[in-house]
Enzyme design. Structure first.
Site, PDB file in Angstrom:
ATOM      1  N   HIS A 265       0.881  -1.182   0.000  1.00 37.30           N
ATOM      2  CA  HIS A 265       0.000   0.000   0.000  1.00 37.30           C
ATOM      3  C   HIS A 265       0.921   1.235   0.000  1.00 37.30           C
ATOM      4  O   HIS A 265       1.779   1.367  -0.871  1.00 37.30           O
ATOM      5  CB  HIS A 265      -0.909  -0.110   1.228  1.00 37.30           C
ATOM      6  CG  HIS A 265      -2.089   0.810   1.270  1.00 37.30           C
ATOM      7  ND1 HIS A 265      -2.432   1.656   0.239  1.00 37.30           N
ATOM      8  CD2 HIS A 265      -3.027   1.031   2.244  1.00 37.30           C
ATOM      9  CE1 HIS A 265      -3.526   2.340   0.580  1.00 37.30           C
ATOM     10  NE2 HIS A 265      -3.902   1.984   1.794  1.00 37.30           N
ATOM     11  N   HIS A 306      -2.076  -2.033  -9.442  1.00 31.37           N
ATOM     12  CA  HIS A 306      -3.058  -1.467  -8.514  1.00 31.37           C
ATOM     13  C   HIS A 306      -4.318  -2.288  -8.630  1.00 31.37           C
ATOM     14  O   HIS A 306      -4.709  -2.658  -9.735  1.00 31.37           O
ATOM     15  CB  HIS A 306      -3.349  -0.003  -8.869  1.00 31.37           C
ATOM     16  CG  HIS A 306      -4.081   0.703  -7.789  1.00 31.37           C
ATOM     17  ND1 HIS A 306      -5.435   0.607  -7.634  1.00 31.37           N
ATOM     18  CD2 HIS A 306      -3.630   1.485  -6.778  1.00 31.37           C
ATOM     19  CE1 HIS A 306      -5.797   1.311  -6.584  1.00 31.37           C
ATOM     20  NE2 HIS A 306      -4.724   1.844  -6.037  1.00 31.37           N
ATOM     21  N   ASP A 364       2.963   5.749  -6.362  1.00 27.00           N
ATOM     22  CA  ASP A 364       4.126   5.489  -5.501  1.00 27.00           C
ATOM     23  C   ASP A 364       5.413   5.322  -6.291  1.00 27.00           C
ATOM     24  O   ASP A 364       6.501   5.461  -5.742  1.00 27.00           O
ATOM     25  CB  ASP A 364       3.883   4.216  -4.671  1.00 27.00           C
ATOM     26  CG  ASP A 364       2.790   4.420  -3.650  1.00 27.00           C
ATOM     27  OD1 ASP A 364       2.706   5.526  -3.110  1.00 27.00           O
ATOM     28  OD2 ASP A 364       2.017   3.482  -3.402  1.00 27.00           O
TER      29      ASP A 364
HETATM   30  N1  CMC Z   1       5.225  -6.982 -10.038  1.00 23.12           N
HETATM   31  C1  CMC Z   1       5.079  -8.195 -10.626  1.00 23.12           C
HETATM   32  N2  CMC Z   1       3.911  -8.842 -10.774  1.00 23.12           N
HETATM   33  C2  CMC Z   1       2.820  -8.252 -10.273  1.00 23.12           C
HETATM   34  C3  CMC Z   1       2.865  -6.992  -9.657  1.00 23.12           C
HETATM   35  C4  CMC Z   1       4.133  -6.350  -9.534  1.00 23.12           C
HETATM   36  N3  CMC Z   1       4.241  -5.161  -8.954  1.00 23.12           N
HETATM   37  N4  CMC Z   1       1.622  -6.629  -9.256  1.00 23.12           N
HETATM   38  C5  CMC Z   1       0.818  -7.620  -9.620  1.00 23.12           C
HETATM   39  N5  CMC Z   1       1.536  -8.616 -10.251  1.00 23.12           N
HETATM   40  C6  CMC Z   1       0.994  -9.825 -10.878  1.00 23.12           C
HETATM   41  C7  CMC Z   1       0.622 -10.882  -9.850  1.00 23.12           C
HETATM   42  O1  CMC Z   1       1.700 -11.750  -9.591  1.00 23.12           O
HETATM   43  C8  CMC Z   1      -0.529 -11.571 -10.544  1.00 23.12           C
HETATM   44  O2  CMC Z   1       0.010 -12.400 -11.555  1.00 23.12           O
HETATM   45  P1  CMC Z   1      -0.763 -13.767 -11.987  1.00 23.12           P
HETATM   46  O3  CMC Z   1      -2.087 -13.337 -12.527  1.00 23.12           O
HETATM   47  O4  CMC Z   1       0.132 -14.405 -12.984  1.00 23.12           O
HETATM   48  O5  CMC Z   1      -0.892 -14.581 -10.725  1.00 23.12           O
HETATM   49  C9  CMC Z   1      -1.264 -10.429 -11.265  1.00 23.12           C
HETATM   50  O6  CMC Z   1      -0.235  -9.447 -11.510  1.00 23.12           O
HETATM   51  C10 CMC Z   1      -2.388  -9.797 -10.445  1.00 23.12           C
HETATM   52  O7  CMC Z   1      -1.858  -9.441  -9.183  1.00 23.12           O
HETATM   53  P2  CMC Z   1      -2.666  -9.456  -7.834  1.00 23.12           P
HETATM   54  O8  CMC Z   1      -1.718  -9.615  -6.705  1.00 23.12           O
HETATM   55  O9  CMC Z   1      -3.797 -10.442  -7.928  1.00 23.12           O
HETATM   56  O10 CMC Z   1      -3.271  -8.001  -7.851  1.00 23.12           O
HETATM   57  P3  CMC Z   1      -3.895  -7.247  -6.627  1.00 23.12           P
HETATM   58  O11 CMC Z   1      -4.934  -6.372  -7.201  1.00 23.12           O
HETATM   59  O12 CMC Z   1      -4.298  -8.190  -5.540  1.00 23.12           O
HETATM   60  O13 CMC Z   1      -2.650  -6.392  -6.055  1.00 23.12           O
HETATM   61  C11 CMC Z   1      -1.089  -4.658  -5.714  1.00 23.12           C
HETATM   62  C12 CMC Z   1      -2.458  -5.048  -6.282  1.00 23.12           C
HETATM   63  C13 CMC Z   1      -0.950  -3.148  -5.741  1.00 23.12           C
HETATM   64  C14 CMC Z   1      -1.014  -5.112  -4.249  1.00 23.12           C
HETATM   65  C15 CMC Z   1       0.023  -5.334  -6.551  1.00 23.12           C
HETATM   66  O14 CMC Z   1      -0.045  -4.897  -7.893  1.00 23.12           O
HETATM   67  C16 CMC Z   1       1.425  -5.091  -5.976  1.00 23.12           C
HETATM   68  O15 CMC Z   1       1.861  -5.850  -5.099  1.00 23.12           O
HETATM   69  N6  CMC Z   1       2.153  -4.022  -6.465  1.00 23.12           N
HETATM   70  C17 CMC Z   1       3.440  -3.658  -5.911  1.00 23.12           C
HETATM   71  C18 CMC Z   1       3.264  -2.814  -4.662  1.00 23.12           C
HETATM   72  C19 CMC Z   1       2.763  -1.420  -4.991  1.00 23.12           C
HETATM   73  O16 CMC Z   1       3.288  -0.736  -5.853  1.00 23.12           O
HETATM   74  N7  CMC Z   1       1.755  -0.963  -4.225  1.00 23.12           N
HETATM   75  C20 CMC Z   1       1.192   0.387  -4.356  1.00 23.12           C
HETATM   76  C21 CMC Z   1      -0.227   0.358  -4.813  1.00 23.12           C
HETATM   77  S1  CMC Z   1      -0.788   1.928  -5.422  1.00 23.12           S
HETATM   78  C22 CMC Z   1      -0.902   3.028  -4.103  1.00 23.12           C
HETATM   79  C23 CMC Z   1      -1.672   2.540  -2.924  1.00 23.12           C
HETATM   80  O17 CMC Z   1      -2.845   2.187  -3.000  1.00 23.12           O
HETATM   81  O18 CMC Z   1      -1.088   2.511  -1.833  1.00 23.12           O
END
Ligand code: CMC
Length: 431
Positions: A265, A306, A364
């Protein structure tokens, strides 16, 4: 005629009809509140398809790359408004008139100072404490300073809480930094704008006055706008859930800060800079991309992806432009870290893995580079986010409590533990 959906069961049990609600925009939602009476709950860990509340504050259309507060697109607010006005808008639902704006700003100025005894709360932490740990502790401690006479159901009391928090959290953040640095706390200077005052509390010392650069103060104000609210994310939902029990609002906001701190986050802005530091050179980008694609590595490209935005978040686009302005003003276009970040963005945006999953750089990804250029240390990045998001948190908390029909948040579960069994005395248990 109102649309409904009918649930049918493979075992022939009677079907259930559920109403479908349509908001101003967004996907229609199936109202499942009567399901419990039929003997069923729904199961959606991570709230991937569940609306937890009704809200009129922020709307995000991740596919279209749209973000609006109270109906106003973020692009308009970022370039035509300021953080004080946006805070008022989030709280009250309408842009202020000139008189309302003046009164709001005056009230915020009136509340910037912390209770003198709060200095002791800071001094209870160890010097090296992370600023977020200090912010969470000190904001939570505000509940001990402002508890008596607080009625959550009195709109006037809620307004005072909202103003106090918006006014005091920058002081808390700046003092968390000063405490880390071993420098004396700097009192707010109420002649300055909200952002300039924060810069003053961060960077001036008793021996060296600091005049905030107006270009940087304006850029910071815009960054605050871009962080002000993002509908029902983890920290906002934490604030709502904590507040739904009628808990003290300062403690609820401290809970929101705790949730924000996580690297998935708001902690991502700090994690992005650690990642860029670790990369060190453009030549190592492919190695990091490969690691991010390898599920067994447990590594993610920080600052990408996101839950809500499956297109580039308009906030991310604006913050990128703001970064250009800041780096130009500071003459730091050649900053090596900025170059690595831009190249990483280019390579990732061209990569099938990121394209397929619609993983775009988020706010971010860019904010940390700007903060660092402004002289704000990496450990303070999430505190900057918390400072700005306080406006959204108090608006969401206030919205929830202003609905007399709001209920305590109490999710259900799918229990998968042991079936009921008899207690075994210690001497009868096996080795
Ligand atoms: N790097 C590599 N792969 C990723 C990433 C990433 N940053 N983010 C998502 N994926 C992949 C994930 O492995 C999954 O792949 P597959 O479908 O093959 O299993 C797919 O994309 C969907 O990911 P998810 O985890 O189901 O997506 P989510 O909506 O649950 O998670 C997130 C969203 C923001 C937690 C995630 O994208 C992440 O961990 N990003 C990195 C941390 C980050 O930058 N966070 C800030 C978010 S924006 C500001 C805020 O709200 O705070």
């Amino acid at each position: 005629m109102k649309k409904t959906v009918t649930l049918t069961f493979s075992d022939g049990s009677p079907s259930i009809e559920l109403p479908i609600e349509q908001g101003t925009y967004g996907k229609p939602v199936i109202d499942i509140r009567t399901l419990g009476a039929h003997g069923y709950f729904t199961h959606d860990p991570g709230f991937t398809a569940t609306s937890s509340c009704t809200s009129a504050i922020t709307y995000i259309d991740g596919d279209e790359g749209l973000l609006c507060h109270r109906g106003y697109p973020i692009e308009e607010l970022a370039y035509k408004s300021d953080f004080m006005e946006v805070s008022y808008l989030l709280l009250h639902g309408e842009l202020p008139t000139a008189d309302q704006k003046m009164a709001f700003e005056q009230s915020i100025r009136h509340h910037t100072l912390l209770h003198d005894q709060m200095e002791n709360v800071f001094r209870g932490f160890r010097r090296s404490a992370h600023p977020m740990a200090v912010m969470i502790g000190v904001t939570g401690a505000m509940s001990a300073f402002y508890h008596d006479g607080m009625d959550n159901f009195n709109p006037k009391h809620r307004e005072i809480v909202a103003h106090r928090l918006i006014a005091k959290v920058p002081t808390v953040a700046a003092w968390a930094f000063k405490f880390n640095e071993g420098q004396p706390f700097v009192y707010p200077q109420n002649r300055l704008s909200y952002a300039a005052n924060f810069m003053h509390m961060m960077f001036s010392t008793p021996c060296e006055p600091y005049e905030p650069n107006p270009v940087l103060a304006r850029a910071l104000d815009r960054i605050f706008i871009l962080h002000a609210d993002h509908e029902q994310n983890a920290s906002t939902s934490t604030v709502r859930l904590a507040g739904s029990s009628g808990a003290n609002p300062y403690a609820c906001i401290a809970g929101g800060m705790a949730s924000l701190w996580g690297p998935l986050h708001g902690g991502a802005n700090e994690a992005v800079l650690h990642m860029l530091d670790e990369m060190g050179d453009i030549s190592r980008i492919p190695e990091f991309i490969a690691r991010a694609k390898d599920k067994s590595s447990g590594f993610r490209l920080m600052g990408f992806g996101h839950r809500g935005d499956k297109n580039m978040d308009p906030g991310a686009r604006i913050i990128r432009e703001t970064g250009d302005e800041v780096l130009d003003e500071l003459g730091r276009r050649d900053d090596p870290q900025f170059k690595i970040a831009m190249e990483l963005e280019r390579i990732a945006m061209d990569d099938e893995y990121f394209i397929e999953r619609k993983l775009y750089p988020n706010v971010d990804f860019y904010s940390g580079i700007i903060f660092r250029a402004m002289g704000i240390p990496t450990s303070m990045f999430t505190a900057m986010f918390a400072l700005a998001r306080t406006a959204g948190w108090v608006a969401q908390w206030n919205e929830m409590l202003s609905d007399p029909a709001h209920k305590i948040g109490r999710p259900r579960q799918l229990y998968t533990g042991a079936a009921c069994r008899e207690f075994v005395p210690l001497d009868k248990r096996g080795a």
